[in-house]
Design a protein around this motif. Structure first.
Motif, short mmCIF file in Angstrom:
data_model
loop_
_atom_site.label_atom_id
_atom_site.label_comp_id
_atom_site.label_asym_id
_atom_site.label_seq_id
_atom_site.Cartn_x
_atom_site.Cartn_y
_atom_site.Cartn_z
N ILE A 83 0.86 -1.19 0.00
CA ILE A 83 0.00 0.00 0.00
C ILE A 83 0.88 1.23 0.00
CG2 ILE A 83 -1.80 1.20 1.26
CD1 ILE A 83 -2.57 -1.45 2.45
N ASP A 84 0.54 2.21 -0.82
CA ASP A 84 1.30 3.45 -0.83
C ASP A 84 0.36 4.63 -0.96
OD1 ASP A 84 4.42 4.33 -2.53
OD2 ASP A 84 3.57 4.86 -0.60
N PRO A 96 3.72 9.57 4.76
CA PRO A 96 4.17 8.25 5.23
C PRO A 96 3.40 7.76 6.44
CG PRO A 96 5.85 9.92 5.65
CD PRO A 96 4.78 10.58 4.88
N VAL A 97 2.92 8.70 7.26
CA VAL A 97 2.17 8.30 8.45
C VAL A 97 0.87 7.64 8.04
CG1 VAL A 97 1.01 9.18 10.47
CG2 VAL A 97 3.18 10.13 9.82
N ASP A 110 -1.47 -0.93 8.34
CA ASP A 110 -1.81 -1.65 9.57
C ASP A 110 -3.28 -2.03 9.58
OD1 ASP A 110 0.31 0.31 11.79
OD2 ASP A 110 0.69 -1.47 10.58
N LYS A 113 -5.41 8.18 18.88
CA LYS A 113 -5.40 9.59 19.25
C LYS A 113 -3.95 9.99 19.37
CE LYS A 113 -6.53 12.92 22.83
NZ LYS A 113 -5.17 13.41 23.04
N PRO A 114 -3.37 10.56 18.32
CA PRO A 114 -1.93 10.82 18.36
C PRO A 114 -1.60 12.12 19.11
CG PRO A 114 -2.80 11.39 16.22
CD PRO A 114 -3.95 10.92 17.03
N THR A 118 0.24 6.25 5.17
CA THR A 118 0.53 4.96 4.52
C THR A 118 0.64 3.87 5.56
OG1 THR A 118 1.88 6.16 2.94
CG2 THR A 118 2.08 3.79 2.94
N LYS A 119 1.40 4.15 6.63
CA LYS A 119 1.61 3.11 7.63
C LYS A 119 0.30 2.77 8.33
CE LYS A 119 4.30 1.34 11.25
NZ LYS A 119 3.46 1.48 12.40
N GLN A 120 -0.51 3.80 8.64
CA GLN A 120 -1.77 3.52 9.32
C GLN A 120 -2.70 2.70 8.43
OE1 GLN A 120 -3.06 7.47 10.29
NE2 GLN A 120 -2.06 7.43 12.28
N LEU A 176 -14.46 -2.99 17.13
CA LEU A 176 -13.42 -1.97 17.06
C LEU A 176 -12.17 -2.52 16.40
CD1 LEU A 176 -12.71 0.91 18.11
CD2 LEU A 176 -11.66 -0.21 20.03
#
Lengths: 303, 196
Positions: free
Chosen positions: A95-96, A117-118, A125, A263-264, A120-122, A258
């Motif tokens: 995934i990109d 990139p954040v 996952d 919540k970053p 993409t990673k989320q 869920l």
């Protein structure tokens, strides 16, 4: 204190647009007191969402999703690869997420967006852990060939809630995905069967009989809520996100389990009751999104 | 699957943390530094700042926090960018940003050893390093990670093996970047029942 007195004097004389630019937080708080937002939405409502499937004709599956002005274009392309030794009958998904300069004035070619990139990673996952796709479905010949699905998502307009729109477009693209028919030729390689040759004789049977769609178990849907003091704003636009810097993203799957709660950090703290309210708003949103996606799929099938 | 009474490979029960240790002022030239370790996971954090000026898109009326995450080996990839974003937003919450407007404080995180629970260890290390540098903070940040297995069973502070083995080879790691009170276990239990 003199500035607040100054702004009180100015605010009666100033135009609405100027006030919105100079004192954005006060502008929003005045609206929030009336439980409404500047674009007329009540606090718990998301923006209008549309999905168009098959936007990219050359891809195996694609979708264009719009939440308000935020536009995401997702496309899935399938390639054959040798599966890993540890999992010989499983395919792979790569995934990109791209944010080209077209999407926002803050992104320039030499200045890539920090969010890309954040997100993409989320996305990786969530798509892999939600169990939406069973990787065994992407297998062709156990141990020798499997599908590698490249999912590329392009942000065409960044107006807040980027992750929600990206996830929606990814899910829609996978719903639209059709796996092409392939067969094993003499050299032991996989070749695509095009429609013209379907009548010809083949030494070996096609590996899969007909174009098929992926069987998707549960689809994940998400909602981002901005938290500001006691207010919870569902689906914030870019302006709202930059003013109220705290947001919470909840991802639920079709059976309302869920998948992820994120919540970053951010200047505000979330109480348990705020989290519960956000989950309740997400449950409503999941039902809306399921309806919209099913309508889009049935429109495609009619054609 | 272990029950609460059974012990894991390293002899820990499900609610037991690994041994923690924190050392401050480990670096001479940094304004503040700390080394934090949870079991075998070790992180070194260094703070440089406040330095004059903020970056282009940042608000000049507040102090700006910049986080640089250096992995133990390999190039900087997406996971590192995500950690930087989470850490930056968390530290923006705990620092008092109005005291030094138009300045930048840089926090550099170096992963010395990765044995699971990387992000919580980094948050703890960064907080200790900020205290060592004397940056004004509203309160301290504490972080813990726990793994949620299929039968709603929680394991606190997983090491790398537990992270990878629990739940179909892909652990569901929930990172609490909020602020935990003393009674960790009771808060965790109430949150899990709400979220599940």
């Amino acid at each position: 204190m003199s500035t607040t007195n100054g702004s009180n004097d100015l605010s009666s004389e100033m135009e609405v647009d100027a006030f919105r630019r100079l004192f954005p937080l006060r502008f929003y708080e005045r609206h929030l007191l009336e439980s409404i937002r500047p674009d007329g939405r009540p606090l718990g409502r998301a923006r209008d969402t549309t999905i168009a499937l098959g936007a990219v004709a050359s891809a195996n599956g694609s979708a264009l999703a719009k939440i308000g002005c935020t536009t995401m274009l997702a496309a899935v392309k399938l390639e054959v690869m040798t599966p890993k030794l540890e999992s010989p009958d499983e395919g792979c998904i790569a995934i990109d997420f791209h944010m080209p300069p077209i999407c926002s004035p803050l992104v320039r070619p030499g200045r890539p967006a920090e969010a890309a990139p954040v997100i993409t990673k989320q996305l990786t996952d969530i798509i892999l852990s939600s169990g939406m796709i069973d990787l065994k479905e992407l297998s062709l010949v156990s141990g020798k060939a499997a599908w590698l699905a490249y999912l590329d998502i392009y942000c065409l307009d960044a107006d807040g809630s980027l992750f929600d729109a990206a996830l929606l477009s990814a899910v829609a693209a996978f719903s639209h995905l059709q796996i092409p028919v392939v067969s094993l030729n003499d050299n032991g390689r996989i070749v695509l069967i095009s429609e013209e040759n379907s009548g010809a004789m083949w030494e070996k049977e096609p590996v899969n009989k007909e174009k098929r769609k992926l069987k998707l178990d549960t689809l994940p849907f998400s909602l981002t809520c901005a938290l500001h003091k006691n207010y919870i704003l569902a689906d914030p636009s870019a302006e709202e996100e930059s003013i109220m810097e705290t947001y919470l993203t909840v991802v639920l799957d079709s059976s309302l389990q869920l998948v992820s709660l994120n919540k970053p950090g951010g200047p505000g703290l979330a109480q348990t009751s705020a989290i519960q309210d956000c989950v309740a708003l997400t449950i409503k949103r999941v039902k809306e999104l399921q309806k919209i996606l099913n309508e889009a799929i049935s429109d495609m099938e009619v054609d | 699957m272990k029950s609460t009474e059974e012990k894991g490979e390293d002899g820990r029960s499900a609610t037991q943390l690994r041994p923690l240790s924190c050392t401050r002022s480990v670096l001479n030239r940094a304004h503040g530094s700390a080394s934090f370790s949870q079991g075998e996971t070790k992180i070194l954090a260094a703070v440089y700042g406040p330095k004059a000026g903020t970056k282009k898109n940042e608000n000049p009326e507040k102090a700006c926090i910049e986080v640089i995450w250096k992995p133990k080996s390999g190039q900087i990839g997406k996971a590192e960018k995500e950690y930087e974003m989470i850490l930056k937003r968390t530290l923006q919450n705990i620092c008092i940003l109005n005291v030094h407007p138009n300045t930048t404080t840089t926090i550099i995180i170096q992963v010395v050893n990765d044995d699971g629970s990387l992000l919580p260890c980094a948050i703890n290390a960064a907080c200790s390093a900020l205290v060592d540098a004397g940056i004004p903070l509203k309160y301290l940040a504490v972080a813990i990670s726990f793994c949620l297995a299929e039968d709603e069973y929680c394991v606190l502070d997983p090491n790398k093996l537990e992270e990878q083995c629990l739940e179909q080879g892909r652990a569901a790691i929930k990172l609490l970047s909020d602020f935990l009170r003393r009674k960790l276990w009771s808060k965790v239990q109430s949150d899990v029942s709400v979220a599940g």
